[in-house]
Design a protein around this motif. Structure first.
Motif, PDB file in Angstrom:
ATOM      1  N   HIS A 113      67.834  17.031  85.208  1.00 32.87           N
ATOM      2  CA  HIS A 113      68.924  17.890  86.260  1.00 32.87           C
ATOM      3  C   HIS A 113      68.525  17.308  87.682  1.00 32.87           C
ATOM      4  O   HIS A 113      67.257  15.977  88.187  1.00 32.87           O
ATOM      5  CB  HIS A 113      68.895  19.082  86.262  1.00 32.87           C
TER       6      HIS A 113
ATOM      7  N   ASP B 107      73.984  20.383  89.732  1.00 36.43           N
ATOM      8  CA  ASP B 107      74.761  19.709  89.342  1.00 36.43           C
ATOM      9  C   ASP B 107      75.903  19.637  88.310  1.00 36.43           C
ATOM     10  O   ASP B 107      76.570  18.691  87.723  1.00 36.43           O
ATOM     11  CB  ASP B 107      74.110  17.978  88.376  1.00 36.43           C
TER      12      ASP B 107
ATOM     13  N   ALA C 193      75.938  19.898  86.066  1.00 33.12           N
ATOM     14  CA  ALA C 193      75.396  19.951  83.533  1.00 33.12           C
ATOM     15  C   ALA C 193      75.291  21.026  82.730  1.00 33.12           C
ATOM     16  O   ALA C 193      74.345  21.210  83.383  1.00 33.12           O
ATOM     17  CB  ALA C 193      74.647  18.569  84.082  1.00 33.12           C
TER      18      ALA C 193
ATOM     19  N   ILE D 181      72.500  20.491  79.601  1.00 32.47           N
ATOM     20  CA  ILE D 181      71.802  19.306  79.428  1.00 32.47           C
ATOM     21  C   ILE D 181      70.747  20.126  78.112  1.00 32.47           C
ATOM     22  O   ILE D 181      70.843  21.269  77.724  1.00 32.47           O
ATOM     23  CB  ILE D 181      70.481  18.664  79.445  1.00 32.47           C
TER      24      ILE D 181
ATOM     25  N   ASN E 166      74.187  16.225  76.329  1.00 27.88           N
ATOM     26  CA  ASN E 166      73.733  15.965  77.763  1.00 27.88           C
ATOM     27  C   ASN E 166      76.484  16.225  78.159  1.00 27.88           C
ATOM     28  O   ASN E 166      76.876  15.364  78.067  1.00 27.88           O
ATOM     29  CB  ASN E 166      73.606  15.040  78.931  1.00 27.88           C
TER      30      ASN E 166
ATOM     31  N   ASP F  64      78.147  17.166  81.102  1.00 30.69           N
ATOM     32  CA  ASP F  64      78.834  16.485  82.352  1.00 30.69           C
ATOM     33  C   ASP F  64      79.485  16.258  82.918  1.00 30.69           C
ATOM     34  O   ASP F  64      79.704  15.970  84.207  1.00 30.69           O
ATOM     35  CB  ASP F  64      77.103  15.235  82.646  1.00 30.69           C
ATOM     36  N   ASP F  65      80.529  16.224  82.449  1.00 32.68           N
ATOM     37  CA  ASP F  65      81.946  16.126  82.720  1.00 32.68           C
ATOM     38  C   ASP F  65      82.850  17.097  82.362  1.00 32.68           C
ATOM     39  O   ASP F  65      83.885  16.959  82.590  1.00 32.68           O
ATOM     40  CB  ASP F  65      82.104  14.903  82.116  1.00 32.68           C
TER      41      ASP F  65
END
Length: 456
Positions: free
Chosen positions: A111, A134, A136, A138, A150, A152-153
């Motif tokens: 992270h 962040d 995200a 994980i 991950n 993350d979007d």
């Protein structure tokens, strides 16, 4: 139904929500059945009073700890997320702490901002989820120290909470953008999504229920606290929506899948409300309220196998005050001393149904159930061992969005040759050191003989 666990003015802080991690601010934690013994120095739940200021703690993070979660498959393993952007996994000694623990079993780094959420997989061993500021999520294989998924979007704003479903195939999230999402983490797809599940600006919470429905708490546009029930297959309208009051404390839900009871603890409240979830209208049935005088700063929740079945105990909370941790025990009065089957159906046991590798490969399994008829007797927990893989031997997986860079064979052969040369060099140095030690031993022996002659 509910009662305070002790009449003592000063409860000792043996709950990991307050004792082991003084910087904890997440507000709710699921405890280990052995938590009192671990961080209470083996004193058991009957011991009360002030603990010594020098009492050992778990203190390896360089920033405040924001969330902790005991492993459901090992009562001595705990994960923590911190402002220092790391996740750490700790193994508490079997007989509790005698010295402060500063070295984790593994540090998980991935992270870029503080980590506010950690959650173990309910059925797969060594699978841990973390979520940070962040935005995200994980998912780690703790056994190898690898980040294998991950996400993350998928979130454009802060993630308030994450919840696994019963078999760990899906997760649901609540975030600051007022959306509730149901996500398949292995396919990295959003399965269902509801915008403005609660229209208020205050934080929401979302958890999975055993039947696959999603339960949420939040605020209306007029800042009234709400609770709602959703079917992920059709999230256009809630199955049920109830408005409660106008307090501003965030409602933290604790769910017992065995009895279908949800306990709602509001931050800053001095009460715990509980509801039963059924298949019949109005679906969310109010049962009762436990009230006390002092507000709660946070709350811990004991898994069912840690309860006393002989006293018909159906829930145990650990209420965090400013300077103490108070057990709150929920019981159902029964005249009979016999085992109450209706209160204690088979519950999730400590054995994992899957290994981490099986889950990452796509397998699913429900929790392995145990009977509490004769009480829960903890078995011996095996040590958590982390075996980090050689990055040169790793293969691309379906969970990675980008392919790993392949290493040319010539480069690999050259690296292998260099490693062999280094190995020979190290072996020679070891032999040289051993010869030196041997010579020194002989010299010491001769000097000792000379001293013996002089002394005689």
């Amino acid at each position: 139904m509910g009662r305070s666990g002790s009449s003592c003015a000063e409860e000792h802080g043996c709950s990991p929500a307050c004792q082991g991690f003084p910087g904890t601010s997440a507000g709710c934690h699921f405890l280990s059945p052995g938590a009192l013994g671990y961080l209470g120095g083996g004193c058991g739940e009957r011991s009360t009073g002030r603990i010594d200021k020098s009492y050992p703690t778990v203190c390896g993070h360089t920033g405040p700890v924001l969330d902790i979660d005991w492993c459901p498959h090992n009562d001595q393993v705990i994960a923590s997320g911190s402002e220092d952007c790391t996740v750490m996994v700790w193994q508490i000694p079997e007989n509790g702490l005698t010295l402060s623990l500063t070295e984790p079993v593994v540090i998980l780094e991935g992270h870029s901002k503080r980590v506010g959420i950690v959650a173990w997989h309910p059925t797969a061993r060594n699978v841990l989820l973390s979520a940070g500021c962040d935005n995200a999520i994980i998912i780690w294989n703790v056994g190898t120290g690898e980040a294998l998924i991950n996400l993350d979007d998928m979130h454009s704003d802060m993630i308030y909470n994450v919840s696994w479903n019963r078999n760990g195939s899906l997760i649901c999230t609540a975030s600051k953008d007022k959306k509730v999402r149901v996500i398949d983490p292995r396919k990295q797809e959003i399965v269902a999504e509801k915008e403005k599940a609660h229209e208020g600006a205050r934080p929401m919470r979302a958890i999975f229920l055993a039947d696959g429905n999603v339960f949420t708490t939040g605020f209306s546009r007029m800042s009234e606290r709400q609770l709602a029930l959703w079917n992920p297959k059709n999230m256009e309208e809630p199955i049920a929506l109830h408005e409660m009051d106008t307090s501003n404390g965030v409602l933290l839900p604790f769910y017992d899948p065995d009895t279908s009871i949800i306990y709602l603890c509001g931050k800053g409240d001095s009460s715990i409300r509980y509801f039963e979830i059924t298949d019949e209208s109005p679906y969310v049935h109010y049962l009762n309220t436990f009230s006390s005088k002092e507000p709660q700063r946070g709350m811990g929740y004991m898994p069912k196998r840690g309860l006393d079945v002989n006293k018909c105990e159906i829930a145990r909370f650990f209420k965090l005050h400013e300077r103490k941790c108070e057990p709150i025990i929920m019981t159902v009065p029964r005249k009979s001393d016999l085992f109450q089957d209706d209160l204690y159906p088979d519950t999730a046991g400590p054995e994992a149904a899957l290994e981490a590798e099986e889950w990452f490969e796509g397998k699913n399994a429900d929790p392995l159930l145990i009977s509490l008829k004769h009480g829960y007797i903890p078995g011996k927990n095996r040590d958590l061992k982390v075996v980090k893989k050689n990055i040169l031997d790793s293969k691309p997986t379906a969970n990675k969005k980008c392919d790993l860079i392949s290493i040319p064979k010539k480069t690999a052969d050259a690296a292998s040759g260099q490693n062999e040369a280094k190995l020979d060099e190290i072996l020679k140095e070891i032999k040289s050191i051993k010869d030196t030690i041997c010579n020194q031993d002989e010299r010491i022996s001769k000097l000792e003989q000379q001293m013996a002659k002089i002394a005689a």
